[in-house]
Design an enzyme around this catalytic site. Sequence first.
Site, mmCIF file in Angstrom:
data_model
loop_
_atom_site.group_PDB
_atom_site.id
_atom_site.type_symbol
_atom_site.label_atom_id
_atom_site.label_comp_id
_atom_site.label_asym_id
_atom_site.label_seq_id
_atom_site.Cartn_x
_atom_site.Cartn_y
_atom_site.Cartn_z
ATOM 1 N N LYS A 92 0.918 -1.159 -0.040
ATOM 2 C CA LYS A 92 -0.195 0.098 0.051
ATOM 3 C C LYS A 92 0.864 1.263 0.126
ATOM 4 C CE LYS A 92 -3.964 -2.029 0.622
ATOM 5 N NZ LYS A 92 -5.228 -2.027 -0.384
ATOM 6 N N LYS A 111 -13.306 -7.140 -7.199
ATOM 7 C CA LYS A 111 -13.650 -7.688 -5.834
ATOM 8 C C LYS A 111 -14.533 -8.536 -5.956
ATOM 9 C CE LYS A 111 -10.983 -4.512 -2.779
ATOM 10 N NZ LYS A 111 -9.748 -4.289 -3.746
HETATM 11 MG MG LIG Z 1 -7.019 -1.769 -4.233
#
Ligand SMILES: [Mg+2]
Length: 343
Positions: free
Chosen positions: A165, A270
């Site tokens: 991240k 997702k």
């Molecule tokens: Mg992402």
Amino acid sequence: MRYSFEFRPYQRKFKRSLLTSHGRWEVREGIILRLTDQTGQVGWGEIAPIAWFGSETLQEARDFCASLPEEITATKIFSIPSQLPACQFGFESAWEGLARQTSKVIPPQSFPFNGKDLFPTPVNRKNLSFSCSTHTYSYLLPTGEAAMQAWQEPWNQGSCTFKWKIGVSPIAEELRSFQQLTQALPAGTKLRLDANGGLTLKEAEQWLQAADQAGMIEFIEQPLPPEQFHRMLGLSAEYATPLALDESVATLRQLEACYQRGWRGIFVIKVAIAGSPKCLRQFCDRTPIDAVFSSVFETAIGKQAALNLAAELSQNDRAVGFGVDDWFDEDKETWLEQLWKHP
Ligand SMILES: [Mg+2]
């Protein structure tokens, strides 16, 4: 055919909180649902919303479940509105699980999922081989400096795709850590950078320059917020490192819209919040997209359904973003039974 329907809310605490540019995530909450047909066969499903990512809220999902009668039909399941994408996924995948059992492939079991039972039996319409060994998983590294040590163990176990991240700390600091990380990672490793839409245009350009130089970056995920779609389209033409859309394409409707607007880079799907698996199949059948399938920190139930769908729809060899098991304590083998009997 009518199915009896039951559901149980669950909570799972992250071992360490997950830090993204959206903030800190401490507890994964969702709903497990069970459909039982008239012969006693059961199908399990999971509703795992992420409201800050664009799905319905947990409360909306609960309200929907609570509004249903004790018996529901397939017609009801396939007409859940698209404003409830995580519910669409949960109900349809439970129904599909049942359909698969009644086709006599899987013997009936009351509580088939345990903490170790994470490897799916792929249902593969296209006869593509799909291995679920660790090397096809992208392993999520902890944010910041902690990544420096964290890659080693999964790498020793065969992982060669990692995700990290960015957009969480000041960029100068992150770029320094990035240099260290890319120098430490062995040759042949692929690294995905996920900004969660948290960069400015200038920062995105800095990251893309650094990524182009590093040479091991598979893609940068969602550098800018969804409303800056045209800027991302521009960046994707300017740099060698591919860009992936994630927050921009949380649901199938958004995915279709971005494709219509010209996105031909990577799409992160997702599965558990994308919406109806049936509609996702239809879209992928008529639209050849470069997709990466990704977890929403669901339990083994949602994960199995999501991986089945990923295996079925994958058009390329990109690792699936499901290398997140060690973000939670290992589930006890009886977790589902316990949830059911003692909610
Ligand atoms: Mg992402």
